[in-house]
Write an enzyme that holds these catalytic residues in place. Structure first.
Site, PDB file in Angstrom:
ATOM      1  CG  HIS A 179      -4.041   4.830  -0.755  1.00 52.40           C
ATOM      2  ND1 HIS A 179      -4.944   4.630  -0.385  1.00 52.40           N
ATOM      3  CD2 HIS A 179      -3.811   3.652  -1.205  1.00 52.40           C
ATOM      4  CE1 HIS A 179      -5.471   4.087   0.031  1.00 52.40           C
ATOM      5  NE2 HIS A 179      -4.298   2.629  -0.824  1.00 52.40           N
ATOM      6  CG  MET A 224      -2.306   0.932   1.274  1.00 48.77           C
ATOM      7  SD  MET A 224      -3.158   1.751   2.885  1.00 48.77           S
ATOM      8  CE  MET A 224      -2.180   2.801   3.322  1.00 48.77           C
ATOM      9  N   PRO A 225       1.358   1.591  -0.991  1.00 45.62           N
ATOM     10  CG  PRO A 225       3.511   1.295  -3.344  1.00 45.62           C
ATOM     11  CD  PRO A 225       1.298   0.736  -2.258  1.00 45.62           C
ATOM     12  CG  LEU A 226       0.000   7.749   1.722  1.00 45.24           C
ATOM     13  CD1 LEU A 226      -0.513   7.548   1.169  1.00 45.24           C
ATOM     14  CD2 LEU A 226       0.198   7.702   3.475  1.00 45.24           C
TER      15      LEU A 226
END
Length: 64
Positions: free
Chosen positions: A43, A4-6
């Protein structure tokens, strides 16, 4: 593996919706390419700042 890269991007206001849309698309594609994370897990948060709220070298961007 669940990724889940942000990505946070701070920029001065003034770009069009089309420019922001294209940037988010390109950033997402780069994250997918380089991390293997699925696009739907990437994201991107855009923080637009007023020129009156950002300074470089002691000078507000609004005063340039």
């Amino acid at each position: 593996m669940n990724h889940m890269p942000l990505v946070h991007i701070d920029l001065i206001e003034g770009r069009s919706q089309d420019q922001l849309r294209a940037m988010v698309k390109d950033v997402t594609e780069a994250i997918v390419k380089n991390t293997g994370a699925p696009a739907e897990h990437v994201h991107v948060v855009l923080n637009e700042m007023a020129k009156e709220h950002y300074a470089v070298g002691g000078i507000l961007k609004a005063d340039e």
